[in-house]
Design a protein around this motif. Sequence first.
Motif, PDB file in Angstrom:
ATOM      1  N   LEU A   9      14.052 -39.257 -10.539  1.00 12.45           N
ATOM      2  CA  LEU A   9      12.829 -40.055 -10.441  1.00 12.45           C
ATOM      3  C   LEU A   9      12.604 -40.544  -9.016  1.00 12.45           C
ATOM      4  O   LEU A   9      11.478 -40.540  -8.521  1.00 12.45           O
ATOM      5  N   ALA A  10      13.671 -40.932  -8.354  1.00 15.39           N
ATOM      6  CA  ALA A  10      13.534 -41.382  -6.973  1.00 15.39           C
ATOM      7  C   ALA A  10      13.020 -40.245  -6.092  1.00 15.39           C
ATOM      8  O   ALA A  10      12.144 -40.442  -5.251  1.00 15.39           O
ATOM      9  N   ALA A  11      13.567 -39.051  -6.283  1.00 14.55           N
ATOM     10  CA  ALA A  11      13.124 -37.896  -5.498  1.00 14.55           C
ATOM     11  C   ALA A  11      11.672 -37.566  -5.798  1.00 14.55           C
ATOM     12  O   ALA A  11      10.880 -37.290  -4.890  1.00 14.55           O
ATOM     13  N   LEU A  12      11.313 -37.601  -7.065  1.00 12.22           N
ATOM     14  CA  LEU A  12       9.923 -37.317  -7.430  1.00 12.22           C
ATOM     15  C   LEU A  12       8.987 -38.369  -6.861  1.00 12.22           C
ATOM     16  O   LEU A  12       7.923 -38.053  -6.342  1.00 12.22           O
ATOM     17  N   PRO A  25       3.559 -46.531 -10.678  1.00 13.39           N
ATOM     18  CA  PRO A  25       4.593 -47.030 -11.593  1.00 13.39           C
ATOM     19  C   PRO A  25       6.003 -46.712 -11.103  1.00 13.39           C
ATOM     20  O   PRO A  25       6.968 -47.216 -11.662  1.00 13.39           O
ATOM     21  N   CYS A  26       6.123 -45.902 -10.075  1.00 15.03           N
ATOM     22  CA  CYS A  26       7.446 -45.539  -9.558  1.00 15.03           C
ATOM     23  C   CYS A  26       7.922 -46.481  -8.460  1.00 15.03           C
ATOM     24  O   CYS A  26       9.022 -46.315  -7.944  1.00 15.03           O
ATOM     25  N   ASP A  27       7.107 -47.464  -8.127  1.00 12.87           N
ATOM     26  CA  ASP A  27       7.514 -48.469  -7.144  1.00 12.87           C
ATOM     27  C   ASP A  27       8.428 -49.487  -7.828  1.00 12.87           C
ATOM     28  O   ASP A  27       8.092 -50.017  -8.892  1.00 12.87           O
ATOM     29  N   ASP A  37       7.724 -45.381 -17.598  1.00 13.16           N
ATOM     30  CA  ASP A  37       6.384 -45.353 -17.010  1.00 13.16           C
ATOM     31  C   ASP A  37       6.336 -44.454 -15.771  1.00 13.16           C
ATOM     32  O   ASP A  37       5.385 -43.710 -15.577  1.00 13.16           O
ATOM     33  N   CYS A  38       7.380 -44.517 -14.962  1.00 19.38           N
ATOM     34  CA  CYS A  38       7.459 -43.685 -13.769  1.00 19.38           C
ATOM     35  C   CYS A  38       7.555 -42.207 -14.146  1.00 19.38           C
ATOM     36  O   CYS A  38       6.877 -41.364 -13.554  1.00 19.38           O
TER      37      CYS A  38
END
Length: 132
Positions: A9-12, A25-27, A37-38
């Motif tokens: 998820l961090a890479a995406l 939502p990935c913040d 959500d991310c």
Amino acid sequence: MRTMVWLALAALAFGAHASEEDSTPCDNVENDQQNYDCALFSRTTAERELDAAFADLLERIKEQYAGQEAKVSDLSKRLNNAETQWKQLRDADCKVETFDAKPGQAFDTAQNTCLAQRSDDRSEYLQSLGLQ
């Protein structure tokens, strides 16, 4: 498994959204709901980008083979068939990858993450096709 999901998820989030200044939502993902959500956001974004990459490829074919409708038609048909088969493989691979995930939000997060990763990879591939 959880560590892999967080790293993916961090890479995406960084790769797909680094150039966007808007909040996503990935913040600041800190809990399972935010993780879900991310992953959903990443999947939706990756699939939209995949559709755009495919449409762009079809446009490049039309430009490259302008006036050669038979070639445009044949290559477009081949690409559509390849894309259909690729989506089937992507979905099957993600079913294997998420086999041990428990039903519910954890499974959905893992599934969305897998689909997003595969779709991002495919978008890059489609963009890299240098038809000449």
